[in-house]
Design a protein around this motif. Structure first.
Motif, PDB file in Angstrom:
ATOM      1  N   ILE A  80       0.691  -1.144   0.112  1.00 28.08           N
ATOM      2  CA  ILE A  80      -0.039  -0.078  -0.223  1.00 28.08           C
ATOM      3  C   ILE A  80       0.985   1.359  -0.062  1.00 28.08           C
ATOM      4  CG2 ILE A  80      -1.687   1.143   1.209  1.00 28.08           C
ATOM      5  CD1 ILE A  80      -2.753  -1.439   2.648  1.00 28.08           C
ATOM      6  N   LYS A  81       1.824   1.232   0.868  1.00 28.72           N
ATOM      7  CA  LYS A  81       2.648   2.476   0.653  1.00 28.72           C
ATOM      8  C   LYS A  81       3.451   2.727  -0.350  1.00 28.72           C
ATOM      9  CE  LYS A  81       5.044   2.871   4.768  1.00 28.72           C
ATOM     10  NZ  LYS A  81       5.885   2.651   5.680  1.00 28.72           N
ATOM     11  N   GLY A  82       3.862   1.611  -1.206  1.00 28.16           N
ATOM     12  CA  GLY A  82       4.413   1.785  -2.494  1.00 28.16           C
ATOM     13  C   GLY A  82       3.492   2.386  -3.590  1.00 28.16           C
ATOM     14  N   ALA A  83       2.238   1.977  -3.420  1.00 31.02           N
ATOM     15  CA  ALA A  83       1.130   2.502  -4.427  1.00 31.02           C
ATOM     16  C   ALA A  83       0.782   3.763  -4.089  1.00 31.02           C
ATOM     17  CB  ALA A  83       0.117   1.484  -4.296  1.00 31.02           C
ATOM     18  N   ALA A  84       0.735   4.373  -2.890  1.00 27.52           N
ATOM     19  CA  ALA A  84       0.481   5.614  -2.380  1.00 27.52           C
ATOM     20  C   ALA A  84       1.672   6.454  -3.000  1.00 27.52           C
ATOM     21  CB  ALA A  84       0.464   5.724  -1.010  1.00 27.52           C
ATOM     22  N   ALA A  85       2.892   6.031  -2.808  1.00 32.05           N
ATOM     23  CA  ALA A  85       3.959   6.970  -3.388  1.00 32.05           C
ATOM     24  C   ALA A  85       3.796   7.214  -4.854  1.00 32.05           C
ATOM     25  CB  ALA A  85       5.268   6.325  -3.008  1.00 32.05           C
ATOM     26  N   ILE A  86       3.491   6.082  -5.677  1.00 36.29           N
ATOM     27  CA  ILE A  86       3.312   6.337  -7.102  1.00 36.29           C
ATOM     28  C   ILE A  86       2.048   7.212  -7.243  1.00 36.29           C
ATOM     29  CG2 ILE A  86       2.391   5.125  -9.124  1.00 36.29           C
ATOM     30  CD1 ILE A  86       4.113   2.585  -7.990  1.00 36.29           C
ATOM     31  N   ALA A  87       0.940   7.007  -6.343  1.00 36.65           N
ATOM     32  CA  ALA A  87      -0.278   7.631  -6.800  1.00 36.65           C
ATOM     33  C   ALA A  87       0.032   9.481  -6.456  1.00 36.65           C
ATOM     34  CB  ALA A  87      -1.477   7.201  -5.618  1.00 36.65           C
ATOM     35  N   LYS A  88       0.606   9.661  -5.439  1.00 37.55           N
ATOM     36  CA  LYS A  88       0.812  11.037  -5.043  1.00 37.55           C
ATOM     37  C   LYS A  88       1.784  11.579  -5.907  1.00 37.55           C
ATOM     38  CE  LYS A  88       0.007  10.779  -0.326  1.00 37.55           C
ATOM     39  NZ  LYS A  88      -1.130   9.632  -0.384  1.00 37.55           N
ATOM     40  N   LYS A  89       2.663  10.904  -6.507  1.00 33.77           N
ATOM     41  CA  LYS A  89       3.781  11.189  -7.614  1.00 33.77           C
ATOM     42  C   LYS A  89       2.960  11.998  -8.896  1.00 33.77           C
ATOM     43  CE  LYS A  89       7.580   9.766 -10.694  1.00 33.77           C
ATOM     44  NZ  LYS A  89       8.270   8.637 -10.899  1.00 33.77           N
ATOM     45  N   HIS A  90       1.687  11.177  -9.106  1.00 37.20           N
ATOM     46  CA  HIS A  90       1.054  11.599 -10.437  1.00 37.20           C
ATOM     47  C   HIS A  90      -0.041  12.168  -9.990  1.00 37.20           C
ATOM     48  CE1 HIS A  90       3.998   9.351 -12.865  1.00 37.20           C
ATOM     49  NE2 HIS A  90       4.036   8.380 -12.133  1.00 37.20           N
ATOM     50  N   ASN A  91      -0.629  12.599  -8.613  1.00 36.66           N
ATOM     51  CA  ASN A  91      -1.773  13.065  -8.292  1.00 36.66           C
ATOM     52  C   ASN A  91      -3.060  12.401  -8.568  1.00 36.66           C
ATOM     53  OD1 ASN A  91      -3.208  15.257  -7.225  1.00 36.66           O
ATOM     54  ND2 ASN A  91      -3.390  16.426  -9.276  1.00 36.66           N
ATOM     55  N   ILE A  92      -2.958  11.138  -8.546  1.00 33.35           N
ATOM     56  CA  ILE A  92      -3.980  10.138  -8.624  1.00 33.35           C
ATOM     57  C   ILE A  92      -4.439   9.917  -7.216  1.00 33.35           C
ATOM     58  CG2 ILE A  92      -4.484   7.696  -9.528  1.00 33.35           C
ATOM     59  CD1 ILE A  92      -1.710   8.135 -11.288  1.00 33.35           C
ATOM     60  N   ILE A  93      -5.963   9.628  -7.244  1.00 36.32           N
ATOM     61  CA  ILE A  93      -6.409   8.884  -6.101  1.00 36.32           C
ATOM     62  C   ILE A  93      -6.120   7.480  -5.778  1.00 36.32           C
ATOM     63  CG2 ILE A  93      -8.694   8.469  -5.042  1.00 36.32           C
ATOM     64  CD1 ILE A  93      -9.775  11.062  -6.566  1.00 36.32           C
ATOM     65  N   LEU A  94      -5.855   7.131  -4.761  1.00 32.99           N
ATOM     66  CA  LEU A  94      -5.526   5.577  -4.409  1.00 32.99           C
ATOM     67  C   LEU A  94      -6.750   5.027  -3.507  1.00 32.99           C
ATOM     68  CD1 LEU A  94      -3.895   2.985  -4.019  1.00 32.99           C
ATOM     69  CD2 LEU A  94      -2.734   4.056  -2.455  1.00 32.99           C
ATOM     70  N   GLY A  95      -7.520   4.042  -3.874  1.00 37.00           N
ATOM     71  CA  GLY A  95      -8.617   3.431  -3.077  1.00 37.00           C
ATOM     72  C   GLY A  95      -8.014   2.028  -2.976  1.00 37.00           C
ATOM     73  N   VAL A  96      -8.179   1.871  -1.564  1.00 32.35           N
ATOM     74  CA  VAL A  96      -8.015   0.391  -1.227  1.00 32.35           C
ATOM     75  C   VAL A  96      -9.279  -0.188  -0.522  1.00 32.35           C
ATOM     76  CG1 VAL A  96      -6.359  -0.757   0.449  1.00 32.35           C
ATOM     77  CG2 VAL A  96      -5.531   0.970  -0.634  1.00 32.35           C
ATOM     78  N   ASP A  97      -9.706  -1.498  -1.093  1.00 30.21           N
ATOM     79  CA  ASP A  97     -10.663  -2.466  -0.529  1.00 30.21           C
ATOM     80  C   ASP A  97      -9.924  -3.087   0.676  1.00 30.21           C
ATOM     81  OD1 ASP A  97     -12.416  -4.524   0.073  1.00 30.21           O
ATOM     82  OD2 ASP A  97     -12.814  -4.714  -1.733  1.00 30.21           O
ATOM     83  N   ASN A  98     -10.306  -2.744   1.951  1.00 29.51           N
ATOM     84  CA  ASN A  98      -9.547  -3.258   3.091  1.00 29.51           C
ATOM     85  C   ASN A  98     -10.526  -4.320   3.477  1.00 29.51           C
ATOM     86  OD1 ASN A  98      -7.327  -3.199   4.950  1.00 29.51           O
ATOM     87  ND2 ASN A  98      -8.550  -1.840   6.431  1.00 29.51           N
ATOM     88  N   THR A  99     -11.375  -4.986   2.997  1.00 35.18           N
ATOM     89  CA  THR A  99     -12.380  -6.013   3.548  1.00 35.18           C
ATOM     90  C   THR A  99     -11.928  -7.144   4.011  1.00 35.18           C
ATOM     91  OG1 THR A  99     -14.088  -5.285   1.838  1.00 35.18           O
ATOM     92  CG2 THR A  99     -14.514  -7.446   3.059  1.00 35.18           C
ATOM     93  N   PHE A 100     -10.902  -7.787   3.477  1.00 37.29           N
ATOM     94  CA  PHE A 100     -10.326  -8.744   3.929  1.00 37.29           C
ATOM     95  C   PHE A 100      -9.308  -8.804   5.234  1.00 37.29           C
ATOM     96  CE2 PHE A 100     -10.146 -12.509   0.621  1.00 37.29           C
ATOM     97  CZ  PHE A 100     -11.303 -12.611   0.167  1.00 37.29           C
ATOM     98  N   ALA A 101      -8.967  -7.498   5.305  1.00 38.34           N
ATOM     99  CA  ALA A 101      -7.923  -7.456   6.646  1.00 38.34           C
ATOM    100  C   ALA A 101      -8.950  -6.860   7.879  1.00 38.34           C
ATOM    101  CB  ALA A 101      -6.816  -6.619   6.442  1.00 38.34           C
TER     102      ALA A 101
END
Length: 379
Positions: free
Chosen positions: A153-174
């Motif tokens: 998640i942290k790695g995906a968030a870094a990419i999302a912020k770099k490109h100004n993209i919204i990051l959505g995470v389905d946290n159902t299983f955890a």
């Protein structure tokens, strides 16, 4: 406030009119106004309901977020997120995800001109290969349904912020008991509340949590305007369920580990998918971003024989053969024909979702009884 205390108290305050310790069920469609526009904050229950507001506050607190919104189902919550987009926008999604999510993406929103890329995210650097000027949302599950893949998640968030993209995470299983994507950089956290948050297989509901004022205002507008709200009775049931979330998740994790290790030693079982194994891909990331590995497990046999899986599931006596997951009772599911039937077989095969794969939601019963049920069913 630590999580166990938040689970019991967050969002719930004594009723000011009676002192009731539990939030009342405000089973009303509308509210009397003293004069036009003088409504003390409540006008109509699609827009405002005190029981729903209490639950939204509770879920926000559990996810360490500022805002929460609840919807009539998990898919209604996802529907609201995609309605943030417009024709021509693009979404990068994991290629291993819940079949209902795949269906609403491909069969509903593709018809409105939104493009979806389904990619492997075991290495989040792969996301960069699909980012362009039209990319507006990255959508991921972790652990994934049903292959239990772990996404950084942290790695995906870094990419999302770099490109100004919204990051959505389905946290159902955890569930928020084991993982808080908001703390790792997610913009939106989604739950099928039907599952672990409700926890008793008696509610269908979805939820979103977020920190951004802008996202909250836009999503609250969609919630009210499109009307897929959760009713007060269901909100009350989830508020009750959340009070034992930490205790239930502890038992789900304990039982899940025992069942996973039993299956891994069974001579008829080929592969067991559970992120707690050190051999599991991205186990180190799971260990870093999760506080336990959960009670969700998938497994296959040595031959990809759907009929063998059917015979096993038909013999279960404690595990219930049913859709859904996350309840106190253990459930078995056949994704290829049930939860993931909307995904074409060739796409399922690409991620290892074989015809023989069985998904287990390990409940809170005695673990020895669950293992005995597996033993007699598998033979």
């Amino acid at each position: 406030m630590r999580f166990d205390t938040k689970a019991v108290h967050a969002g719930v305050t004594p009723d000011p009119s009676t002192g009731a310790i539990m939030t009342p069920i405000f089973q009303t469609s509308t509210y009397v106004q003293q004069s036009p526009g003088n409504h003390k904050g409540f006008e109509y229950s699609r827009t405002q309901n005190p029981t729903r507001f209490a639950l939204q506050d509770s879920i926000a607190a559990l996810e360490n977020a500022r805002y929460g919104l609840v919807f009539g189902s998990g898919l209604a919550a996802i529907d609201a997120v995609i309605k943030l987009l417009k024709p021509g926008d693009e979404v990068i999604s994991a290629n291993d995800l819940y079949g209902g999510t795949y269906r609403i993406f491909t069969k509903v929103f593709e018809n409105f001109g939104i493009k979806f890329h389904f990619i492997g995210m075991e290495d989040v650097a792969n996301i960069e290969n699909y980012v362009n000027d039209n990319t507006k949302l990255i959508w991921l599950e972790t652990p994934t349904n049903p292959m239990m893949n772990i996404v950084d998640i942290k790695g995906a968030a870094a990419i999302a912020k770099k490109h100004n993209i919204i990051l959505g995470v389905d946290n159902t299983f955890a569930s928020p008991a084991l993982q808080n994507p908001m703390d790792l950089g997610a913009d939106i956290v989604m739950h099928s509340v039907t599952k672990y948050l409700g926890g008793h297989s008696d509610v269908v509901m979805g939820a979103l949590a977020m920190n951004s004022d802008v996202l909250y205002q836009r999503l609250a507008f969609i919630q009210n305007s499109c009307g897929a709200v959760a009713g007060p009775q269901d909100c009350f049931l989830v508020l009750r369920g959340i009070k034992t979330l930490h205790l239930r998740m502890q038992r789900h994790c304990e039982n899940g580990e025992k069942v996973a290790r039993y299956l891994a030693e069974h001579p008829k079982v080929n592969k067991v998918y559970w992120p707690g194994f050190e051999s599991h891909p991205n186990h180190a990331i799971a260990k870093e971003q999760m506080r336990g590995f959960g009670g969700m497990i998938s497994f296959t046999f040595h031959e990809d024989d759907m009929q063998q899986s059917f015979r096993v599931m038909e013999r279960f006596k404690v595990f219930a053969l049913a859709e859904s997951l996350g309840g106190v009772e253990s459930m078995a599911n056949h994704p290829a024909t049930m939860t993931h039937g909307a995904i074409p077989r060739e796409e399922r095969m690409k991620v290892g979702l074989l015809d023989s794969l069985i998904r287990l939601s390990v409940g809170i019963e005695d673990a020895d009884d669950l293992i005995a049920d597996l033993e007699q069913a598998i033979g």
